[in-house]
Design a protein around this motif. Sequence first.
Motif, PDB file in Angstrom:
ATOM      1  N   LEU A   8       0.796  -1.219   0.000  1.00  0.00           N
ATOM      2  CA  LEU A   8       0.000   0.000   0.000  1.00  0.00           C
ATOM      3  C   LEU A   8       0.831   1.272   0.000  1.00  0.00           C
ATOM      4  O   LEU A   8       0.374   2.318  -0.435  1.00  0.00           O
ATOM      5  CB  LEU A   8      -0.936  -0.003   1.210  1.00  0.00           C
ATOM      6  N   ASN A   9       2.058   1.207   0.515  1.00  0.00           N
ATOM      7  CA  ASN A   9       2.833   2.430   0.679  1.00  0.00           C
ATOM      8  C   ASN A   9       3.861   2.677  -0.423  1.00  0.00           C
ATOM      9  O   ASN A   9       4.655   3.587  -0.316  1.00  0.00           O
ATOM     10  CB  ASN A   9       3.552   2.414   2.033  1.00  0.00           C
ATOM     11  N   THR A  10       3.851   1.883  -1.460  1.00  0.00           N
ATOM     12  CA  THR A  10       4.842   2.064  -2.515  1.00  0.00           C
ATOM     13  C   THR A  10       4.347   1.428  -3.807  1.00  0.00           C
ATOM     14  O   THR A  10       3.439   0.602  -3.798  1.00  0.00           O
ATOM     15  CB  THR A  10       6.193   1.430  -2.108  1.00  0.00           C
ATOM     16  N   THR A  11       4.939   1.820  -4.889  1.00  0.00           N
ATOM     17  CA  THR A  11       4.687   1.150  -6.162  1.00  0.00           C
ATOM     18  C   THR A  11       5.807   0.143  -6.354  1.00  0.00           C
ATOM     19  O   THR A  11       6.951   0.523  -6.615  1.00  0.00           O
ATOM     20  CB  THR A  11       4.690   2.164  -7.321  1.00  0.00           C
ATOM     21  N   PRO A  12       5.511  -1.134  -6.176  1.00  0.00           N
ATOM     22  CA  PRO A  12       6.569  -2.129  -6.215  1.00  0.00           C
ATOM     23  C   PRO A  12       7.093  -2.389  -7.627  1.00  0.00           C
ATOM     24  O   PRO A  12       6.366  -2.303  -8.595  1.00  0.00           O
ATOM     25  CB  PRO A  12       5.893  -3.382  -5.658  1.00  0.00           C
ATOM     26  N   ALA A  13       8.370  -2.669  -7.685  1.00  0.00           N
ATOM     27  CA  ALA A  13       9.020  -3.088  -8.922  1.00  0.00           C
ATOM     28  C   ALA A  13      10.107  -4.063  -8.512  1.00  0.00           C
ATOM     29  O   ALA A  13      11.110  -3.673  -7.943  1.00  0.00           O
ATOM     30  CB  ALA A  13       9.609  -1.898  -9.657  1.00  0.00           C
ATOM     31  N   TRP A  14       9.880  -5.321  -8.736  1.00  0.00           N
ATOM     32  CA  TRP A  14      10.815  -6.348  -8.288  1.00  0.00           C
ATOM     33  C   TRP A  14      11.521  -6.996  -9.467  1.00  0.00           C
ATOM     34  O   TRP A  14      11.070  -6.916 -10.603  1.00  0.00           O
ATOM     35  CB  TRP A  14      10.083  -7.406  -7.465  1.00  0.00           C
ATOM     36  N   ASP A  15      12.645  -7.631  -9.148  1.00  0.00           N
ATOM     37  CA  ASP A  15      13.386  -8.396 -10.143  1.00  0.00           C
ATOM     38  C   ASP A  15      12.978  -9.862 -10.113  1.00  0.00           C
ATOM     39  O   ASP A  15      12.951 -10.523 -11.153  1.00  0.00           O
ATOM     40  CB  ASP A  15      14.893  -8.290  -9.909  1.00  0.00           C
ATOM     41  N   GLU A  16      12.731 -10.369  -8.893  1.00  0.00           N
ATOM     42  CA  GLU A  16      12.414 -11.786  -8.743  1.00  0.00           C
ATOM     43  C   GLU A  16      11.361 -11.975  -7.651  1.00  0.00           C
ATOM     44  O   GLU A  16      11.266 -11.176  -6.725  1.00  0.00           O
ATOM     45  CB  GLU A  16      13.658 -12.591  -8.320  1.00  0.00           C
ATOM     46  N   VAL A  17      10.614 -13.069  -7.787  1.00  0.00           N
ATOM     47  CA  VAL A  17       9.646 -13.475  -6.762  1.00  0.00           C
ATOM     48  C   VAL A  17       9.986 -14.909  -6.387  1.00  0.00           C
ATOM     49  O   VAL A  17      10.255 -15.747  -7.264  1.00  0.00           O
ATOM     50  CB  VAL A  17       8.193 -13.377  -7.256  1.00  0.00           C
ATOM     51  N   PHE A  18       9.983 -15.187  -5.077  1.00  0.00           N
ATOM     52  CA  PHE A  18      10.271 -16.525  -4.584  1.00  0.00           C
ATOM     53  C   PHE A  18       9.119 -17.047  -3.764  1.00  0.00           C
ATOM     54  O   PHE A  18       8.496 -16.313  -2.993  1.00  0.00           O
ATOM     55  CB  PHE A  18      11.527 -16.523  -3.699  1.00  0.00           C
ATOM     56  N   ARG A  19       8.822 -18.331  -3.969  1.00  0.00           N
ATOM     57  CA  ARG A  19       7.920 -19.075  -3.079  1.00  0.00           C
ATOM     58  C   ARG A  19       8.801 -19.693  -2.017  1.00  0.00           C
ATOM     59  O   ARG A  19       9.847 -20.272  -2.350  1.00  0.00           O
ATOM     60  CB  ARG A  19       7.255 -20.226  -3.831  1.00  0.00           C
ATOM     61  N   LEU A  20       8.411 -19.593  -0.783  1.00  0.00           N
ATOM     62  CA  LEU A  20       9.155 -20.242   0.297  1.00  0.00           C
ATOM     63  C   LEU A  20       8.365 -21.475   0.707  1.00  0.00           C
ATOM     64  O   LEU A  20       7.345 -21.377   1.395  1.00  0.00           O
ATOM     65  CB  LEU A  20       9.355 -19.269   1.460  1.00  0.00           C
ATOM     66  N   GLU A  21       8.829 -22.629   0.242  1.00  0.00           N
ATOM     67  CA  GLU A  21       8.113 -23.890   0.438  1.00  0.00           C
ATOM     68  C   GLU A  21       8.671 -24.647   1.622  1.00  0.00           C
ATOM     69  O   GLU A  21       9.895 -24.860   1.686  1.00  0.00           O
ATOM     70  CB  GLU A  21       8.241 -24.758  -0.821  1.00  0.00           C
ATOM     71  N   PRO A  22       7.810 -25.063   2.571  1.00  0.00           N
ATOM     72  CA  PRO A  22       8.310 -25.866   3.684  1.00  0.00           C
ATOM     73  C   PRO A  22       9.090 -27.077   3.171  1.00  0.00           C
ATOM     74  O   PRO A  22       8.675 -27.737   2.225  1.00  0.00           O
ATOM     75  CB  PRO A  22       7.050 -26.289   4.419  1.00  0.00           C
ATOM     76  N   ALA A  23      10.248 -27.299   3.800  1.00  0.00           N
ATOM     77  CA  ALA A  23      11.120 -28.405   3.369  1.00  0.00           C
ATOM     78  C   ALA A  23      10.581 -29.738   3.864  1.00  0.00           C
ATOM     79  O   ALA A  23       9.847 -29.811   4.809  1.00  0.00           O
ATOM     80  CB  ALA A  23      12.530 -28.181   3.917  1.00  0.00           C
TER      81      ALA A  23
END
Length: 111
Positions: free
Chosen positions: A96-111
């Motif tokens: 809500l407080n910024t306009t995001p611009a990312w390089d990568e997105v990661f899923r953090l999956e339980p091992a």
Amino acid sequence: MEIEQVLDAALRKAAAVWVRPDGHDARLVWALWRDGVVLVAVGGSEQVVPGLADGVACTLTVRSPTTRSHLVDVPVTARRVDPDDDTAGALRAARLNTTPAWDEVFRLEPA
């Protein structure tokens, strides 16, 4: 209680978690809990998490959203994903407080 239930209860109210890729320090990061998965956007105008890469083992630390006390440490594996339009929209809407611009997105999956 299964770990997914613990995460679901905690992350519905919290937007930040600690992520510690193996061999690196933990970082407090903004995260999105969506469809039973923790998503973390990094790079660009978003946060930097040294050592976070596809296939890297990490520790996810979640604090209680009400008491801020330590709730659970979860071993996870980071998986790089290309978010679909719906997921990318959810990532943007949650910031809500910024306009995001990312390089990568990661899923953090339980091992």
